[in-house]
Scaffold this active site. Structure first.
Site, PDB file in Angstrom:
ATOM      1  CD  GLU A 105      -3.105   0.740   0.213  1.00  0.00           C
ATOM      2  OE1 GLU A 105      -2.494   1.547  -0.513  1.00  0.00           O
ATOM      3  OE2 GLU A 105      -4.336   0.760   0.312  1.00  0.00           O
ATOM      4  CG  ASP A 106      -0.963   4.651  -1.715  1.00  0.00           C
ATOM      5  OD1 ASP A 106      -1.669   4.019  -0.893  1.00  0.00           O
ATOM      6  OD2 ASP A 106      -1.457   5.368  -2.608  1.00  0.00           O
ATOM      7  CG  ASP A 109      -6.066   9.067   6.094  1.00  0.00           C
ATOM      8  OD1 ASP A 109      -5.635   9.459   7.189  1.00  0.00           O
ATOM      9  OD2 ASP A 109      -6.825   9.758   5.395  1.00  0.00           O
ATOM     10  CB  VAL A 159       1.898  13.497   1.774  1.00  0.00           C
ATOM     11  CG1 VAL A 159       2.311  14.096   3.108  1.00  0.00           C
ATOM     12  CG2 VAL A 159       1.367  12.079   1.953  1.00  0.00           C
TER      13      VAL A 159
HETATM   14  P1  5GP Z   1      -7.999   5.108   4.040  1.00  0.00           P
HETATM   15  O1  5GP Z   1      -9.091   4.185   3.603  1.00  0.00           O
HETATM   16  O2  5GP Z   1      -6.912   4.408   4.834  1.00  0.00           O
HETATM   17  O3  5GP Z   1      -8.534   6.297   4.772  1.00  0.00           O
HETATM   18  O4  5GP Z   1      -7.409   5.745   2.747  1.00  0.00           O
HETATM   19  C1  5GP Z   1      -6.448   5.166   1.990  1.00  0.00           C
HETATM   20  C2  5GP Z   1      -6.362   5.875   0.660  1.00  0.00           C
HETATM   21  O5  5GP Z   1      -6.679   7.279   0.766  1.00  0.00           O
HETATM   22  C3  5GP Z   1      -4.961   5.814   0.159  1.00  0.00           C
HETATM   23  O6  5GP Z   1      -4.726   4.636  -0.591  1.00  0.00           O
HETATM   24  C4  5GP Z   1      -4.866   7.074  -0.659  1.00  0.00           C
HETATM   25  O7  5GP Z   1      -5.377   6.836  -1.955  1.00  0.00           O
HETATM   26  C5  5GP Z   1      -5.786   8.053   0.038  1.00  0.00           C
HETATM   27  N1  5GP Z   1      -5.021   8.924   0.953  1.00  0.00           N
HETATM   28  C6  5GP Z   1      -5.029   8.925   2.297  1.00  0.00           C
HETATM   29  N2  5GP Z   1      -4.212   9.861   2.799  1.00  0.00           N
HETATM   30  C7  5GP Z   1      -3.649  10.475   1.733  1.00  0.00           C
HETATM   31  C8  5GP Z   1      -2.691  11.547   1.600  1.00  0.00           C
HETATM   32  O8  5GP Z   1      -2.145  12.129   2.545  1.00  0.00           O
HETATM   33  N3  5GP Z   1      -2.371  11.890   0.309  1.00  0.00           N
HETATM   34  C9  5GP Z   1      -2.915  11.288  -0.783  1.00  0.00           C
HETATM   35  N4  5GP Z   1      -2.522  11.731  -1.976  1.00  0.00           N
HETATM   36  N5  5GP Z   1      -3.814  10.284  -0.688  1.00  0.00           N
HETATM   37  C10 5GP Z   1      -4.171   9.883   0.557  1.00  0.00           C
END
Ligand code: 5GP
Length: 188
Positions: A105-106, A109, A159
């Site tokens: 994963e990148d 969050d 970011v």
């Molecule tokens: P989660 O479901 O964990 O909230 O979100 C994961 C996805 O949200 C990541 O794969 C990414 O696509 C997006 N995301 C969350 N935080 C960031 C951030 O700081 N920058 C960017 N560009 N995408 C984010």
């Protein structure tokens, strides 16, 4: 959509430069190679943000490995928020039954996207399922995620770069940086 003329000019702060990212990925690759020694693994990357990370990580791993790609998107919500309702845009193209799977994963969050993916992939009966993320933003976590490998833990900032986008742009930057606030406020 606003198209920036100079990507660098939109970056307020470089959080992780190219050298730091590459050095950490070499460490992760060495650790994964040691942990899975004697076995073969399948890296599953989640498009599009994880593309550079997987490309670099796979070349730091010395084991026999397969790769596969998924693409998911969240339903509704603002563009920087995850709703937790995930739609699969692209599914795996190979079977992972009986395979040692490592999700690449990148960024994690809230954890909602990965929480869904873990349940989905477990249903395909891999022998093991572990998680490797380049970036972890624990401040906003809504569900507990068992992360096995973390590149960097970062503060609660949005970011871009090294695969991560804002409005589909900035993915090609070699570093991870924070956008200037005026970029978000820019009129359409
Ligand atoms: P989660 O479901 O964990 O909230 O979100 C994961 C996805 O949200 C990541 O794969 C990414 O696509 C997006 N995301 C969350 N935080 C960031 C951030 O700081 N920058 C960017 N560009 N995408 C984010």
């Amino acid at each position: 959509m606003r198209t920036p003329t100079d990507l660098m000019a939109d970056i307020g702060e470089v959080l992780l430069d190219e050298d730091r990212i590459q050095a950490r990925i070499r460490e992760l690759g060495a650790q994964i190679s040691a942990d899975y020694a004697g076995r073969r693994i399948t890296l599953v990357s989640v498009l599009k943000g994880s593309l550079p990370f997987m490309a670099d990580l796979m070349r730091s791993i010395t084991l026999p490995l397969r790769i596969d790609l998924m693409e998911v998107s969240s339903y509704g919500g603002a563009t920087t928020e995850s709703s937790g309702l995930v739609r699969i845009l692209k599914d795996l193209s190979t079977s992972i039954e009986g395979e040692e799977v490592l999700i690449c994963e990148d960024i994690i969050d809230t954890g909602l996207t990965l929480n869904y993916l873990i349940r989905y992939l477990k249903g395909k009966r891999p022998t093991s399922l572990r998680i490797c993320t380049l970036l972890d933003k624990p401040a906003r976590r809504l569900v507990e995620i068992p992360v096995d490998y973390t590149g960097f833990t970062i503060p609660d900032q949005f970011v871009v770069g090294y695969g991560l986008d804002y409005d589909e742009l900035y993915r090609n930057l070699r570093f991870v940086g924070v956008l200037k606030p005026e970029v978000y406020a820019a009129p359409e």
